[in-house]
Design a protein around this motif. Structure first.
Motif, PDB file in Angstrom:
ATOM      1  N   ILE A   2       0.733  -1.238  -0.093  1.00 48.07           N
ATOM      2  CA  ILE A   2      -0.135  -0.079   0.036  1.00 48.07           C
ATOM      3  C   ILE A   2       1.000   1.287   0.016  1.00 48.07           C
ATOM      4  O   ILE A   2       1.624   1.414   0.911  1.00 48.07           O
ATOM      5  CB  ILE A   2      -1.160   0.036   1.144  1.00 48.07           C
ATOM      6  N   PHE A   3       0.678   1.912  -1.017  1.00 48.71           N
ATOM      7  CA  PHE A   3       1.435   3.305  -1.072  1.00 48.71           C
ATOM      8  C   PHE A   3       0.525   4.402  -0.661  1.00 48.71           C
ATOM      9  O   PHE A   3      -0.712   4.235  -1.039  1.00 48.71           O
ATOM     10  CB  PHE A   3       1.954   3.545  -2.629  1.00 48.71           C
ATOM     11  N   TYR A   4       0.912   5.426   0.195  1.00 48.11           N
ATOM     12  CA  TYR A   4       0.260   6.141   0.723  1.00 48.11           C
ATOM     13  C   TYR A   4       0.718   7.620   0.688  1.00 48.11           C
ATOM     14  O   TYR A   4       1.875   7.886   1.479  1.00 48.11           O
ATOM     15  CB  TYR A   4      -0.404   5.988   2.346  1.00 48.11           C
ATOM     16  N   GLN A   5       0.332   8.409  -0.190  1.00 52.86           N
ATOM     17  CA  GLN A   5       1.196   9.477  -0.763  1.00 52.86           C
ATOM     18  C   GLN A   5       0.584  10.639   0.115  1.00 52.86           C
ATOM     19  O   GLN A   5       0.221  11.925  -0.448  1.00 52.86           O
ATOM     20  CB  GLN A   5       0.981   9.710  -2.101  1.00 52.86           C
ATOM     21  N   ASN A   6       1.055  10.914   1.420  1.00 55.11           N
ATOM     22  CA  ASN A   6       0.742  12.024   2.260  1.00 55.11           C
ATOM     23  C   ASN A   6       1.921  11.586   3.536  1.00 55.11           C
ATOM     24  O   ASN A   6       2.138  10.593   3.779  1.00 55.11           O
ATOM     25  CB  ASN A   6      -0.466  11.799   3.035  1.00 55.11           C
ATOM     26  N   ASP A   7       2.163  12.807   3.903  1.00 55.08           N
ATOM     27  CA  ASP A   7       3.293  12.753   4.951  1.00 55.08           C
ATOM     28  C   ASP A   7       3.084  12.167   6.337  1.00 55.08           C
ATOM     29  O   ASP A   7       3.945  11.623   7.020  1.00 55.08           O
ATOM     30  CB  ASP A   7       3.878  14.434   5.095  1.00 55.08           C
ATOM     31  N   VAL A   8       1.940  11.931   6.513  1.00 51.16           N
ATOM     32  CA  VAL A   8       1.229  11.164   7.872  1.00 51.16           C
ATOM     33  C   VAL A   8       1.997   9.828   7.638  1.00 51.16           C
ATOM     34  O   VAL A   8       2.028   9.197   8.967  1.00 51.16           O
ATOM     35  CB  VAL A   8      -0.349  11.177   7.847  1.00 51.16           C
ATOM     36  N   VAL A   9       2.299   9.236   6.771  1.00 47.44           N
ATOM     37  CA  VAL A   9       2.786   7.869   6.591  1.00 47.44           C
ATOM     38  C   VAL A   9       3.925   7.687   7.165  1.00 47.44           C
ATOM     39  O   VAL A   9       4.530   6.614   7.291  1.00 47.44           O
ATOM     40  CB  VAL A   9       2.500   7.464   5.218  1.00 47.44           C
TER      41      VAL A   9
END
Length: 311
Positions: free
Chosen positions: A189-196
């Motif tokens: 799972i790629f999650y393109q937000n800094d929270v990751v």
């Protein structure tokens, strides 16, 4: 070198790959994907999505039902639902999400609000249960109307759905089908937000690239893809080749009563698939691809067979 193979079932194509492909890093294999994977779930009755600029939202309100109908025809990029896409061999899903204050839930969207994220992910999970050697890439790359708390809640939902099947963010060369099978893993799972950054099970946006031609013109898109292929890509990321035309306002106005599928996607599909046929996988080659209406032009099997030529 193995020749093309056509006797595999698309629903289980990964489990039929040659041994050398099974030991190749996943980011060097040819992987069929769909563009705006969940847009099949939008309806003309749905609310205009927050992904649209304010002037479009104002225009749709002015034209009412007729405006919604036009937006619907130019927002849908897939006819097949996610279960059908996966059964047809798609292994990369392009995920665009918003939080709806109206429903108090997460929805997929493209121009218009679509289905609830949770229900669609249940369909994905069901496919994985039935096909234990198939590996999926979920790319969450656009977010709308989401606070930091919303992001954390969505990450929690994804972990609840796929937890034990998720491949954590590790060295790219280690991620092979062989390794995934050995550890009963099936999802990246790629999650393109800094929270990751605080959730290391997920892959950050820095590990995937998806250059976008942003054109409604076939020659311009093909030239863009040719230049990408000649230049070569970096091997230490996942890479998405987008065989996608993008309608501008002028395109929609000139084809008012038509649709994205009839005006753009049907015409592009034979060109994009033909372009793929003589390409190579592996270092600097074709990897993940994305296309509208994935059933067109023998796209999926053409892409899968590139693996047999390389391995």
């Amino acid at each position: 070198m193995a020749g093309p193979k056509t006797d595999y079932h698309l629903a289980d194509w990964m489990s039929h790959l040659p041994e050398s492909c099974v030991q190749t890093p996943l980011n060097l294999l040819a992987i069929p994907g769909s563009h705006d994977s969940f847009s099949y779930s939008v309806t003309p009755a749905g609310d205009v999505g927050p992904d649209e600029p304010q002037w479009i939202q104002d225009l749709i309100r002015m034209f009412g039902t007729a405006g919604k109908d036009i937006m619907y025809r130019w927002s849908v990029t897939q006819n097949l639902n996610v279960s059908q896409q996966l059964e047809q061999g798609i292994r990369y899903l392009d995920c665009r999400v918003c939080w709806s204050s109206k429903t108090q839930d997460f929805h997929f969207l493209h121009g218009l609000l679509g289905a609830k994220v949770s229900a669609c992910l249940d369909d994905v999970s069901s496919f994985l249960e039935k096909h234990p050697k198939e590996v999926l890439i979920l790319d969450f790359n656009h977010f709308y109307c989401m606070s930091n708390t919303d992001h954390v809640n969505l990450l929690t939902m994804l972990t609840d759905k796929f937890g034990s099947k998720m491949c954590p963010y590790i060295d790219m060369e280690s991620v092979t089908l062989d390794m995934m099978w050995e550890h009963n893993l099936q999802v990246l799972i790629f999650y393109q937000n800094d929270v990751v950054k605080e959730h290391l099970t997920f892959w950050p946006g820095t590990t995937i690239r998806a250059p976008w031609a942003n054109t409604p013109n076939i020659p311009d898109l093909m030239s863009f893809l040719d230049n990408q292929y000649k230049t070569g890509r970096i091997d230490n990321v996942f890479y998405v080749w987008q065989g996608v035309l993008t309608p501008g306002v002028a395109t929609v106005i000139a084809n008012f009563s038509s649709s994205l599928k009839d005006t753009l996607a049907k015409k592009l599909a034979p060109f994009f698939v033909s372009w793929l046929k003589d390409k190579k996988t592996g270092s600097h080659g074709i990897s993940i691809c994305g296309m509208d209406f994935i059933e067109l032009g023998n796209y999926v099997s053409t892409l899968i067979e590139l693996n047999y030529s390389a391995c």
